[in-house]
Structure formats: C-alpha cells, structure tokens
Write a protein that holds these residues in place. Structure first.
Motif, PDB file in Angstrom:
ATOM      1  N   LEU A   1       8.380 -14.980 -44.895  1.00  0.00           N
ATOM      2  CA  LEU A   1       8.385 -16.343 -45.419  1.00  0.00           C
ATOM      3  C   LEU A   1       7.492 -16.442 -46.653  1.00  0.00           C
ATOM      4  O   LEU A   1       6.459 -15.752 -46.733  1.00  0.00           O
ATOM      5  CB  LEU A   1       7.900 -17.321 -44.346  1.00  0.00           C
ATOM      6  CG  LEU A   1       8.811 -17.509 -43.131  1.00  0.00           C
ATOM      7  CD1 LEU A   1       8.098 -18.335 -42.072  1.00  0.00           C
ATOM      8  CD2 LEU A   1      10.108 -18.190 -43.530  1.00  0.00           C
ATOM      9  N   PRO A   2       7.849 -17.309 -47.577  1.00  0.00           N
ATOM     10  CA  PRO A   2       7.029 -17.476 -48.796  1.00  0.00           C
ATOM     11  C   PRO A   2       5.808 -18.340 -48.525  1.00  0.00           C
ATOM     12  O   PRO A   2       5.614 -19.389 -49.144  1.00  0.00           O
ATOM     13  CB  PRO A   2       8.002 -18.151 -49.765  1.00  0.00           C
ATOM     14  CG  PRO A   2       8.904 -18.943 -48.889  1.00  0.00           C
ATOM     15  CD  PRO A   2       9.087 -18.141 -47.642  1.00  0.00           C
ATOM     16  N   CYS A   3       5.004 -17.936 -47.546  1.00  0.00           N
ATOM     17  CA  CYS A   3       3.835 -18.738 -47.170  1.00  0.00           C
ATOM     18  C   CYS A   3       2.875 -17.888 -46.371  1.00  0.00           C
ATOM     19  O   CYS A   3       3.183 -16.764 -45.974  1.00  0.00           O
ATOM     20  CB  CYS A   3       4.263 -19.959 -46.353  1.00  0.00           C
ATOM     21  SG  CYS A   3       4.927 -19.491 -44.743  1.00  0.00           S
ATOM     22  N   GLN A   4       1.715 -18.439 -46.113  1.00  0.00           N
ATOM     23  CA  GLN A   4       0.742 -17.837 -45.205  1.00  0.00           C
ATOM     24  C   GLN A   4       0.471 -18.840 -44.081  1.00  0.00           C
ATOM     25  O   GLN A   4       0.982 -19.953 -44.091  1.00  0.00           O
ATOM     26  CB  GLN A   4      -0.552 -17.510 -45.962  1.00  0.00           C
ATOM     27  CG  GLN A   4      -0.395 -16.417 -47.013  1.00  0.00           C
ATOM     28  CD  GLN A   4      -0.161 -15.045 -46.405  1.00  0.00           C
ATOM     29  OE1 GLN A   4      -0.724 -14.721 -45.360  1.00  0.00           O
ATOM     30  NE2 GLN A   4       0.676 -14.240 -47.053  1.00  0.00           N
ATOM     31  N   ASN A   5      -0.310 -18.425 -43.093  1.00  0.00           N
ATOM     32  CA  ASN A   5      -0.734 -19.324 -42.011  1.00  0.00           C
ATOM     33  C   ASN A   5       0.462 -19.835 -41.200  1.00  0.00           C
ATOM     34  O   ASN A   5       0.570 -21.025 -40.905  1.00  0.00           O
ATOM     35  CB  ASN A   5      -1.542 -20.501 -42.567  1.00  0.00           C
ATOM     36  CG  ASN A   5      -2.359 -21.188 -41.482  1.00  0.00           C
ATOM     37  OD1 ASN A   5      -2.781 -20.545 -40.523  1.00  0.00           O
ATOM     38  ND2 ASN A   5      -2.580 -22.479 -41.629  1.00  0.00           N
ATOM     39  N   LEU A   6       1.370 -18.936 -40.828  1.00  0.00           N
ATOM     40  CA  LEU A   6       2.489 -19.278 -39.953  1.00  0.00           C
ATOM     41  C   LEU A   6       1.968 -19.369 -38.519  1.00  0.00           C
ATOM     42  O   LEU A   6       1.513 -18.369 -37.957  1.00  0.00           O
ATOM     43  CB  LEU A   6       3.591 -18.225 -40.070  1.00  0.00           C
ATOM     44  CG  LEU A   6       4.798 -18.355 -39.143  1.00  0.00           C
ATOM     45  CD1 LEU A   6       5.480 -19.700 -39.318  1.00  0.00           C
ATOM     46  CD2 LEU A   6       5.786 -17.214 -39.394  1.00  0.00           C
ATOM     47  N   THR A   7       2.037 -20.546 -37.910  1.00  0.00           N
ATOM     48  CA  THR A   7       1.396 -20.764 -36.611  1.00  0.00           C
ATOM     49  C   THR A   7       2.360 -20.813 -35.440  1.00  0.00           C
ATOM     50  O   THR A   7       1.990 -20.464 -34.319  1.00  0.00           O
ATOM     51  CB  THR A   7       0.587 -22.071 -36.634  1.00  0.00           C
ATOM     52  OG1 THR A   7       1.464 -23.160 -36.995  1.00  0.00           O
ATOM     53  CG2 THR A   7      -0.551 -21.981 -37.639  1.00  0.00           C
ATOM     54  N   SER A   8       3.605 -21.290 -35.647  1.00  0.00           N
ATOM     55  CA  SER A   8       4.534 -21.384 -34.522  1.00  0.00           C
ATOM     56  C   SER A   8       5.963 -21.421 -35.044  1.00  0.00           C
ATOM     57  O   SER A   8       6.212 -21.751 -36.207  1.00  0.00           O
ATOM     58  CB  SER A   8       4.253 -22.636 -33.673  1.00  0.00           C
ATOM     59  OG  SER A   8       4.429 -23.810 -34.442  1.00  0.00           O
ATOM     60  N   ILE A   9       6.913 -21.069 -34.142  1.00  0.00           N
ATOM     61  CA  ILE A   9       8.332 -21.077 -34.495  1.00  0.00           C
ATOM     62  C   ILE A   9       9.137 -21.694 -33.352  1.00  0.00           C
ATOM     63  O   ILE A   9       8.743 -21.608 -32.183  1.00  0.00           O
ATOM     64  CB  ILE A   9       8.861 -19.654 -34.802  1.00  0.00           C
ATOM     65  CG1 ILE A   9       8.564 -18.699 -33.638  1.00  0.00           C
ATOM     66  CG2 ILE A   9       8.288 -19.121 -36.101  1.00  0.00           C
ATOM     67  CD1 ILE A   9       9.098 -17.295 -33.837  1.00  0.00           C
ATOM     68  N   LYS A  10      10.260 -22.357 -33.698  1.00  0.00           N
ATOM     69  CA  LYS A  10      11.190 -22.933 -32.726  1.00  0.00           C
ATOM     70  C   LYS A  10      12.603 -22.511 -33.106  1.00  0.00           C
ATOM     71  O   LYS A  10      12.892 -22.233 -34.277  1.00  0.00           O
ATOM     72  CB  LYS A  10      11.110 -24.461 -32.693  1.00  0.00           C
ATOM     73  CG  LYS A  10       9.720 -25.041 -32.522  1.00  0.00           C
ATOM     74  CD  LYS A  10       9.181 -24.844 -31.138  1.00  0.00           C
ATOM     75  CE  LYS A  10       7.786 -25.485 -31.024  1.00  0.00           C
ATOM     76  NZ  LYS A  10       7.131 -25.130 -29.738  1.00  0.00           N
ATOM     77  N   LEU A  11      13.482 -22.510 -32.108  1.00  0.00           N
ATOM     78  CA  LEU A  11      14.865 -22.095 -32.333  1.00  0.00           C
ATOM     79  C   LEU A  11      15.796 -23.234 -31.939  1.00  0.00           C
ATOM     80  O   LEU A  11      15.661 -23.829 -30.866  1.00  0.00           O
ATOM     81  CB  LEU A  11      15.177 -20.851 -31.490  1.00  0.00           C
ATOM     82  CG  LEU A  11      16.482 -20.113 -31.765  1.00  0.00           C
ATOM     83  CD1 LEU A  11      16.487 -19.529 -33.167  1.00  0.00           C
ATOM     84  CD2 LEU A  11      16.679 -19.010 -30.737  1.00  0.00           C
ATOM     85  N   HIS A  12      16.769 -23.533 -32.832  1.00  0.00           N
ATOM     86  CA  HIS A  12      17.755 -24.569 -32.524  1.00  0.00           C
ATOM     87  C   HIS A  12      19.018 -24.321 -33.347  1.00  0.00           C
ATOM     88  O   HIS A  12      18.974 -24.273 -34.588  1.00  0.00           O
ATOM     89  CB  HIS A  12      17.199 -25.964 -32.832  1.00  0.00           C
ATOM     90  CG  HIS A  12      18.170 -27.071 -32.525  1.00  0.00           C
ATOM     91  ND1 HIS A  12      18.444 -27.464 -31.224  1.00  0.00           N
ATOM     92  CD2 HIS A  12      18.933 -27.846 -33.327  1.00  0.00           C
ATOM     93  CE1 HIS A  12      19.321 -28.445 -31.248  1.00  0.00           C
ATOM     94  NE2 HIS A  12      19.649 -28.695 -32.521  1.00  0.00           N
TER      95      HIS A  12
END
Length: 978
Positions: A859-870
C-alpha cells in the motif's frame, strides 16, 4: 547392492531417539520387579555392570534401558562392551554402566566393591561380594510400580502367539512386513509404558518449583512423599540426572514428559494453575482415603489402560529392600495400541565405485529424486514434506551448495518447525565463505533465517539454567529480599500480598525481617499445611460438603449454642464438627448468607468470655461460640471470607475467594509465629477485602452485574498482573484426532512478551498454561482452520499453533515489519485464503493449505493497523486514511480521508456493516468520543455522528450479530463498554 530404504516415522517429540531395536528384550530377560530394580539403580546412578554370554545381548539390553529413561538421560560413562583388557575400567570411582562377558563375572565381583551385577542370562541381580554391608537399593514408589507391573503383564511379548490370530502366508515379504509392524506396535507400547512410569514418579515435582527464581524446595517435596517412598527420592534427588530434569522443567521444556503430564492432568490440577491455593485434601480425596488402605503411599498416577482404575490391586509379595536372587517368570496378556504411521522413501541404488565423479552424480540423482517427491506430494501433507526438505537440505550440504541447503531448511518454517536443525544451520552460517554469505544476505528470506538462528544462539548463551535449592535466610531482610524469599518458598506469589505480609510481620519493629521471625512463620505455615493433610472427617460429615471443598482451618474445641465441637472453615462455609459419641455436622453459615459478624463478650461468674456471633439471612437464631483466646482471630477470618465471597459473587470472579483464603491462612500463620500482644493488630494488616469493603466499596454497576456471567484472570500464577493484548474465542468441535475433552470451546489470551494462556471455555479451567510465541508483543489471533490458530507478532512472524498438540510447529516469515492483522476469506463456508497485514503497509494473501504466498501488495502508506474483507474488497485502515483494494489484482480502488480539522487526529478503528441496499462504514478517531458513520455509496456527504457519553476515546468495535441495527460492542479507553 540392493536399494537402501530410509524409514522416517512421524514424531511428535523431535528430541525422541530413533528406535532401531526391540524394546521388549529386557522384559523377556527379567521379571517386571527386576526391571524396576534395574531402573532404580540407573535413576540413583549406581555403578552397574551387565553380564551375558552373548556379546550382542549386552549392547541391546543396555541400550533398551537407556531408552526406557527418556526424556531423562544418563549423564555418566556408558560402555556396554568391555574386552578382557579393559576390565580395569570397572574400578572407576564414579557412576557408570558397563557390560562384560559372563566369563569375567567372578573376577569382577571379587575384586571391586559396591557394584551392581546384573546377569542377563539367568535374570539375577546381585552386588559385588567385597562390600562390607548388603547394598540397599530403594524401591520405586509403590503406586508407580503397581501401575508399571500391570502394564507389563498386559503386553503380548511373543510374536508366535500373535501369529495364531493371523492367516497363514507363504510370501516372505509379507511375513517380514507383519513382523516389523508387530515390533513397531510393541515398541510404541513399551515406550508409553516406561514414559508413564517416569511421569508417575516425578509428576508432583512441579508443585515444588518456583519458575521465576528457579528454586526447587526439595525438603518440602520429600516431606510430602509417602514414608516408604522417601528413601528412593532421597537418593534420586542427589543425582546429575535429576538435576538436568529440573533444568528442563524450569525452562518449561515441552518434551514427552511435559506432554503426557499435561494430557493427564485432572480438573483439580488445572484449577490449581489458575488459583495459587495452599494444598489441602478435597472431600473427594478424603472419602477415597477412608476406603483405600494404601492411601498414605498413593499419589496421582497416570491411568492410560482402559478400566484400569476399576481393577482391584491384589496384595503382592513383599517388596525387595535389598538385592537378592529372584526367579524369572514371564507374563503375557493382550493389549492394543494404535499403529504408528510410517512413510517409506526409496533412495537411488548405489552400484558404482566410490570415486568423486560417481559420488557427485549420485548426489545429483538423489537430489532430483527428492525434488520429484516434493513436487508430487499433496500440499496438505506438510509433515512428510518437511522431512523431504530436510533430506534434500542434507544432500545439498554434501554437494557443497550451502545456499540451497539453507533454502530447504528455511522451508521447514512452513512445514514442520519442530525438526528445524538449529545447530546445523548455525554451523553452516559460521563456516560459510564470505562470498556465499554476501549472496545469502541479498536474499531477504535467508538473511532473516540467519539473523534468527544467530540471535537464538546468543539467547541460549544468556540463559541462566542454574537450579537453587530453597534455604531459610540467615541474615536480616529488607522488603525486596523478603519478597524474593517468600516467592521462592512457594507460600505466595502475588507481590501486593507479600507487601502486606511484610507490614504484618514488622508491626512495632524496624522495617526488616530477622531470620528467626521468618523461620517461625515458615515453619508454622508448613506445620499447619501438614496437619491439614491429616484431617479425617467421618462419612456423615463428608456427605454434607461438596466434593471439591477443603477444610482449611479447625478451631479448638469450643462451647456454642449449637453444642460443643470444633468450628471448621472451608472455601464455601463454616460448620460445627460436633463432639460426643458420634461426630456430627451442623451448618453454621455459608459465606454468601452471612448478614453480620460481631466479636463481643458474655458474662460467666466474674469473667467476661470473648464470644463470636454470626447472624445469617437464612436463620433467625444467631450463632454464638465462646472462642476465648481465638475469638479475635476468628472474627478477622470470618469477616475476610465474607467480604471475599461478596466480591467474588459481585464480580463473578472466584479468584477473590481464593485470595481471601490465602489472606486468612497468612493471618493464622502471623498469629502463630509472632506470639505477642500485637499479633491481632498485625494480622489485621492482611484483612484486604474487609478493609476494601469498608473503606472503598467496589460497586459494580447494575448493567455490568446483570450482564457479567464469569470473570477469569489469565495472570493467575504470575508474580504481577499482566495486560491482555489479544483475545480469541474458538468454538467447540470434535475432530476425529482429538479426545472428547478437547472438543470444548476455548478462550485464547495473549499476554505480554509473547505469552499465550488457553482456557477451556466450558469450565473456565486452564487448558494450556503459558506457552510462548517469541518474546515480542502479540498483535492478532485468528482460527484459520479447526486445527490451526494463526498468531501475529511485533517480531514480524506469524506463528501457527496446532490446536491438537497445542504447539507451534510452523511459522511464516515473509513480513518485514510488525504483523498487525490477519483475516480469512471463506467460500461456501470453507476457508480458502488468508490475508495478513504489517505496519509497513504490506498485505500478503496466503494459500491456507500450502502456506505459499499467492499475492503481495504494498500500500502507498505506512502505519497499516487493521484490514477487513467485504465482497472481494480489502478495506485497510491506516492512520490518515482508509484504503480499499480489490482482492484479486490488489488494485487500489478508493481512498477515504479523515474529515476532522484536527490534523493530529488519526483513524483508530473501523467496522463494516452491510445494510439491505448499501454498506455502512463505522469509524473512530484518536482523542474523540464520537462514532462516525458513512454510507459507502456517497463519501462526499457528511457522515452521521454518534456521541458516547463519559468516553474519552473509542479503541475497538466488534460486530456481534447481523440481524438488526443495534449490534455493536464498543470498547473505550475509559473502561466502559457500550
């Protein structure tokens, strides 16, 4: 040359030795009682010499007895074959185990003292004749010996008898296969039987260990052994073998001993892990004591044979207290143990001269055979796949291809971590040429492997593996030293409780404890504990109590308005043990029914007699007891238990009543040890719950009280409370490979430094006590399959736990930063793919069956804390925004910026909620008590806002149901659940 076959059995214990001999041979040469005698000689590290006219038999019998000890190991000289020129070796002054031809029996027995002489040919066990006194070898503990003998008698030791039940065959290959299968089955039975013996002997050692300070209280351990068993333990406790065993226990090594001990724990043992309560006899054990004349020599035994607990043990012959000739006889019965799963891999034939070119060509051919086997093996057979990788790594090592070898060993992380050759890999790294080391460092997976192995070696060098024996202090102690001494003694672990005990013992004195005071307190505590083990209530009293109740304190004989008798205290009630012709039971009060407790006096002639009064809700009559000098202490005790029970009921936490019990027993010991005018005041320092009830009442909110069903403490048994970082509930299921007890639902609790505690959610007892996943903080847990739980850690590793064995045998190392979340995608209710995220913005899609990486997205970011699927979309929460990507191509589809004016705020958590026609996004921000709700079809519109009162920040949200709108459980940092 015929094809060579290497048979690699599947092994649960990677430290278990490879068995390539017939383990039942000693059982054919000796009676079970003689086998136990020989085992005792080995366990007590005697100077032992085997004799036989058959050279081969000397080695086979000696090796069998070494295997019988597993996981204990013989620490001294082991020479199973001595030639005529080497007979002087038997004059060595240290312990040893050697073997000689029978022709040298007279020479050895007459020229050397204090030898144990074992004649394999006729089954005799004697000692050398020059000893002045008959050598006394203690007996194996009685109950362990009885169980072992029963197991031996149930074995089918003769293959010819086995053939009677099998159809005849003229195929030589089939006959050999049958014989081999029978021997493997018998070896397994013998291994289980001897391991059971070792566990039965040493099971209760753990009750006298202090893991934090690495202390073993040998004196108290010996006191708790039956009188007839003490000579055995006195000798064994002095051996190097037992010292190594203690090191393994204190290091919490999960070996064959630990697994069997854990799998055969009683419910009482598991509850004792949760609540550190002084040892007392339960009513169930007290009742069995009356009907078991051998109770005083009995301990908890492993029962693995069907219906063995129903077999009445006949009175056997007198046991041997010294070595003398025993006639040999055989016992044969039938038993049944499941077959051992074995896979066979045929390596290429060797039909060439041993020249370099030929050998090199052979290794290449061997490598190709293994590669073909790896490529054709089903991915779900990870255990066999791991062994193929292991073999191929060894072949690459022989070819000098070090990088290929490291790659194959690195594959063991995802197949079977238990057989990872740590020492071998470390040696490869240390001897690797600089050019190859540079190439390895360029490959991220090999660089991480090398770093992990070398770091582990540094940790091993730092490990303090000493074992201390508990000793009473000889100098004055300040608070810190006192805390350490009390924890080492095993009396109390909780630091706050020890601080209160320190205050009690130093009332009116300088704030230090002198050795005499500590000794008096310690001795009184242990004497009280020993006296409680001798309490013997009549059946008419036991039938009124619950089976898990214990009597913790008895008063002196006192006069009460219910009659004359002794007041008894259990964890649930007070009752009067009446005296007279037939002792009887009179209920005084259950602690939850107490309404008031008073200490007063009544007039008798010119005297005022101290009296305890207890008023209950269920009785109009007030109980009165003329306790005289004991009145003040019992007043403190009853009030503390009453307050502890009230708090336990209000908070649905049985730990409070267990802590109250510890407090009252400490009060009793303080009063008994100090014997001064200030003893009651000193004891009152330990009235923790009564003081809390009066000074700072811990009121439980009505909504909490109505909702709360049960409260558990995963930090129980630790020296101080620990934060719970992650929780996971796994529903119950019955897998064919599990025992019915393992089908219960479980609650997994991740504590600090990688610790995990597992509770049985049906009884809330501890299923698995504190196993470790690395040393870093654990960040997420999820049940990917019924047999596997994945745990993410800040050390960038995903640990895979086998829920059957409760061990980590696989791990995923592809992340380069803290693992922050793991989710599972299901198709038709079956897990198909897993997604994991890390703090650096990496998302990895995993094939669940093969554990191979399907896709990687940065991902074009830092500090990825959580993910969800839908709906084939992956929603990723970072500090500044929420990103949406497709799961198939991992293409970025949407970016949701936070809309608050405060630039320092960031997304804390989010949840997706599908409505009938659209999808709602719920999110919270740092430092905000508001919930924001977006319609995902139109992010341009202002989100709906819900304000939570008395809330400073929303930390996480859980979706509980799907049917209605009001379905959210919201946790906040102020401790309120909405």
């Amino acid at each position: 040359m015929k094809p060579l076959q290497i048979i690699i059995p599947s092994r649960e214990d990677p430290d278990s030795p490879i068995i390539d001999l017939d383990l039942h041979l000693p059982l054919l040469c000796f009676k079970p009682e003689q086998v136990l005698q020989i085992m005792t000689c080995i366990l007590t590290e005697q100077r032992i010499v085997f004799f036989s006219s058959d050279w081969a038999l000397l080695t086979l019998i000696a090796e069998c007895f070494m295997l019988y000890l597993h996981p204990l190991q013989w620490q001294h000289t082991f020479v199973p074959l001595l030639s005529r020129q080497m007979l002087d070796f038997v004059m060595a002054p240290t312990s040893f185990l050697m073997g000689c031809h029978i022709d040298h029996f007279e020479e050895v027995s007459t020229e050397t003292e204090e030898l144990i002489l074992i004649n394999i040919d006729n089954g005799d066990i004697t000692h050398s004749k020059m000893a002045e006194e008959e050598l006394e070898i203690p007996d194996v503990p009685a109950q362990a010996a009885e169980t072992f003998i029963k197991r031996v008698e149930s074995l089918q030791l003769h293959y010819d008898l086995e053939l009677c039940h099998i159809r005849a065959s003229t195929d030589l290959g089939e006959l050999q296969m049958r014989r081999r299968a029978w021997q493997q089955k018998l070896n397994t039975e013998v291994q289980q039987m001897t391991l059971q013996l070792i566990v039965n002997i040493f099971r209760e050692v753990k009750d006298h260990l202090n893991y934090e300070h690495r202390v073993f209280n040998s004196e108290e351990f010996l006191k708790t052994r039956a009188t007839g068993d003490q000579p055995f333990y006195k000798k064994v406790l002095e051996t190097y073998m037992f010292h190594s065993f203690l090191k393994a226990r204190l290091n919490r090594k999960m070996d064959a001993f630990a697994r069997l001990e854990l799998s055969t724990q009683s419910e009482e043992d598991r509850l004792n892990l949760m609540f550190h309560t002084p040892r007392r006899l339960t009513m169930e054990k007290m009742a069995s004591k009356r009907f078991n004349p051998q109770y005083m020599i009995s301990r908890r035994m492993v029962i693995s044979m069907p219906n063995l607990q129903d077999i009445k043990l006949p009175e056997g012959p007198a046991r041997n207290s010294s070595l003398r000739r025993i006639e040999t006889s055989f016992f044969t019965n039938c038993s049944s143990v499941g077959p051992l799963w074995v896979s066979t891999f045929k390596i290429p034939e060797i039909h060439f001269p041993l020249m370099f070119q030929c050998v090199h060509s052979y290794y290449t051919d061997f490598f190709n055979h293994l590669s073909k086997a790896i490529n054709t093996l089903p991915p779900d057979n990870s255990a066999l796949l791991a062994r193929y990788f292991y073999l191929r790594g060894l072949i690459s090592l022989m070819q000098g291809k070090l990088l290929n070898a490291l790659s194959d060993f690195q594959n063991l992380d995802k197949t079977d971590l238990r057989i990872f050759p740590t020492d071998l890999v470390r040696k490869i790294v240390e001897t690797m040429p600089p050019s190859e080391r540079l190439q390895a460092d360029r490959k991220p997976e090999l660089k991480k492997l090398i770093s992990r192995v070398m770091e582990k070696q540094r940790e091993v060098m730092k490990i303090d593996d000493h074992v201390k024996n508990f000793e009473l202090p000889k100098t004055h102690m300040q608070l810190d030293d006192f805390v350490k001494r009390i924890q080492e003694s095993g009396i109390v672990k909780d630091i706050d409780t020890i601080h209160r005990l320190f205050d009690a013992l130093t009332v009116g004195h300088q704030k230090q404890i002198d050795p005499e005071t500590f000794r008096d307190f310690y001795n009184y505590w242990k004497e009280t504990e020993a006296e409680a083990q001798e309490v013997n209530l009549p059946p008419t009293v036991i039938e009124h109590l619950d089976k898990n109740e214990c009597v913790y304190k008895l008063s002196c004989s006192v006069k009460t308005n219910y009659g004359v008798g002794k007041i008894a205290l259990t964890q649930k009630r007070l009752f009067l043990l009446t005296e007279g012709g037939r002792p009887g039971y009179v209920q005084i009060a259950a602690f939850r029914d107490i309404e008031d407790v008073k200490s007063t006096t009544v007039a008798f002639l010119l005297l005022r007699i101290p009296t305890l009064r207890i008023k209950t809700l269920s009785k109009k009559e007030v109980f009165e007891a003329n306790l005289k000098t004991e009145c003040d202490l019992w007043y403190l005790i009853v009030k503390e238990m009453w307050a502890g029970k009230k708090m336990a009921d209000d908070h649905k936490d049985p730990q409070y009543i267990q802590q109250a019990l510890t407090n009252v027993l400490l009060m009793d010991a303080v009063v008994g040890a100090l014997q001064s005018s200030k003893t009651i005041y000193a004891a009152s320092k330990l009235s923790y719950f009564d003081r809390m009830k009066n000074e700072v009442p811990m009121m439980v909110p009505k909504t909490t009280s109505e909702t709360l069903k049960h409260k558990i403490n995963p930090s129980a048994g630790e020296t101080f409370p620990q934060a719970i970082d992650v929780l996971l509930y796994t529903p119950g299921h019955l897998d064919p490979s599990e025992r019915p007890g393992n089908a219960h639902p479980k609650l997994w609790c991740a504590l600090n430094e990688g610790k995990v505690v597992v509770f049985d959610a049906s009884s809330w007892s501890i299923q698995q006590h504190c196993f470790k996943m690395g040393r870093s903080k654990l960040t997420c847990m999820i049940m990917v399959e019924q047999s596997h739980v994945w745990i993410g850690s800040q050390d960038s590793i995903i640990y895979i736990i086998n829920t059957h064995s409760m061990s980590c045998n696989k791990q995923l190392n592809d992340h380069r930063s803290d693992v922050t979340d793991i989710i599972v995608e299901k198709k038709n209710g079956i897990p198909s793919e897993a997604y994991s995220s890390s703090l650096d913005g990496t998302v990895i899609a995993w094939n669940i069956s093969t554990l191979k990486v399907n896709r990687v997205f940065q991902l074009p970011c830092q500090n990825l804390t959580s993910i969800k699927l839908h709906n084939d979309q992956l929603w990723c929460c970072t500090g500044s925004c929420i990103l949406v990507a497709s799961t198939r191509e991992f293409q970025l589809q949407m970016k949701i910026e936070h809309h608050l004016k405060d630039v320092s705020s960031y997304f804390l958590c989010f949840q997706l909620f599908p409505e009938v026609l659209h999808l709602n996004l719920w999110a919270s921000y740092s430092g905000s008590s508001d919930l924001y709700i977006w319609n995902t079809k139109d992010f341009s519109s202002t989100p709906q806002k819900i304000h939570l009162q008395d809330c400073s920040e929303i930390t996480c949200m859980i979706r509980v149901k799907n049917q209605v709108r009001h379905i959210w459980t919201v946790f906040t940092c102020c401790g309120i659940l909405y």
